[in-house]
Design a protein around this motif. Structure first.
Motif, mmCIF file in Angstrom:
data_model
loop_
_atom_site.group_PDB
_atom_site.id
_atom_site.type_symbol
_atom_site.label_atom_id
_atom_site.label_comp_id
_atom_site.label_asym_id
_atom_site.label_seq_id
_atom_site.Cartn_x
_atom_site.Cartn_y
_atom_site.Cartn_z
ATOM 1 N N UNK A 52 16.814 6.377 26.086
ATOM 2 C CA UNK A 52 16.789 4.382 26.242
ATOM 3 C C UNK A 52 15.799 4.637 27.666
ATOM 4 N N UNK A 53 15.427 3.458 27.897
ATOM 5 C CA UNK A 53 14.292 2.561 28.508
ATOM 6 C C UNK A 53 14.447 1.570 28.458
ATOM 7 N N UNK A 84 9.704 7.798 32.125
ATOM 8 C CA UNK A 84 11.773 8.666 32.524
ATOM 9 C C UNK A 84 12.773 8.203 31.758
ATOM 10 N N UNK A 85 13.268 8.339 30.722
ATOM 11 C CA UNK A 85 14.424 8.267 29.811
ATOM 12 C C UNK A 85 15.581 8.798 30.189
ATOM 13 N N UNK A 86 16.303 7.984 29.750
ATOM 14 C CA UNK A 86 18.345 8.015 30.173
ATOM 15 C C UNK A 86 18.591 8.706 29.037
ATOM 16 N N UNK A 87 19.228 9.458 28.957
ATOM 17 C CA UNK A 87 19.814 9.650 27.895
ATOM 18 C C UNK A 87 21.449 9.219 27.694
ATOM 19 N N UNK A 110 17.139 13.522 14.751
ATOM 20 C CA UNK A 110 17.858 14.514 15.728
ATOM 21 C C UNK A 110 18.251 13.834 17.299
ATOM 22 N N UNK A 111 16.575 13.184 17.521
ATOM 23 C CA UNK A 111 16.490 12.107 19.001
ATOM 24 C C UNK A 111 15.760 11.466 18.342
ATOM 25 N N UNK A 112 16.128 9.803 19.179
ATOM 26 C CA UNK A 112 15.493 8.088 19.142
ATOM 27 C C UNK A 112 15.550 8.097 20.602
ATOM 28 N N UNK A 113 13.940 7.265 20.340
ATOM 29 C CA UNK A 113 13.894 6.340 22.062
ATOM 30 C C UNK A 113 13.364 5.216 21.585
ATOM 31 N N UNK A 114 14.399 4.307 22.806
ATOM 32 C CA UNK A 114 14.166 3.280 22.575
ATOM 33 C C UNK A 114 13.787 2.860 24.057
ATOM 34 N N UNK A 115 12.335 2.433 23.329
ATOM 35 C CA UNK A 115 11.500 1.485 24.847
ATOM 36 C C UNK A 115 11.865 0.180 24.351
#
Length: 179
Positions: free
Chosen positions: A149-150, A172-175, A95-100
């Motif tokens: 992403x960030x 501060x994520x960028x979608x 559903x959601x993916x966060x990539x640092x």
């Protein structure tokens, strides 16, 4: 008994990065087929152990219907051309993916956006990222995950400082959007 009878809800780790993986078992190779479908590339760099760990975690989350994968791994899957089916599959499942993206790839001779030194958080040449894949089971069928992403560039100490002060909600994520 616990491993067999209770569903895996969260998988956390730092899988090995090994392009010449010794883990060539039929079961895991079969799981990777969805990442290799319709690529038509001469060389597929999808047998790395870190990719197998992501796929293994994805398998258990799918089996459970919900869950979280949180891995710090090689970051080549973020923009690698042979990883495009892997990225699509992950967006279809989660559903959601966060990539640092912590960058630090000395092979690419990465530098910070201001031209200063960009270092790896580990003593390795390959760039790394912290990746969090979330499946709640509430996403509509056919809908792709929201991807956030960030980037963090700079010295190792700077990156450690950023990570020590960060939480998922404070970044501060960028979608990212589909073009």
């Amino acid at each position: 008994v616990i491993k067999r009878d209770c569903p895996v809800m969260v998988m956390i780790g730092n899988p090995p990065y090994s392009i010449s993986s010794q883990n060539k078992g039929e079961w895991i190779q079969g799981l990777l087929d969805c990442y290799k479908k319709n690529l038509n590339e001469k060389k597929l760099n999808l047998d790395d152990d870190y990719i197998k760990f992501i796929r293994l975690g994805q398998h258990y989350v799918e089996k459970n219907g919900s869950g979280i994968l949180a891995y710090i791994s090689n970051n080549s899957f973020i923009d690698g051309i042979t990883h495009r089916q892997m990225r699509l599959t992950l967006m279809q499942v989660f559903d959601e993916i966060y990539i640092l993206d912590l960058h630090g790839n000395s092979r690419k001779q990465e530098v910070a956006t201001d031209g200063s030194k960009d270092e790896n958080v580990f003593d390795i040449m390959q760039g790394v990222s912290i990746n969090i894949f979330v499946k709640t089971g509430r996403k509509e069928k056919g809908e792709l995950a929201k991807v956030y992403h960030q980037n963090i560039y700079g010295t190792r100490e700077y990156k450690y400082s950023c990570l020590n002060d960060a939480s998922l909600s404070s970044v501060q994520w960028t979608e990212l959007t589909q073009a």
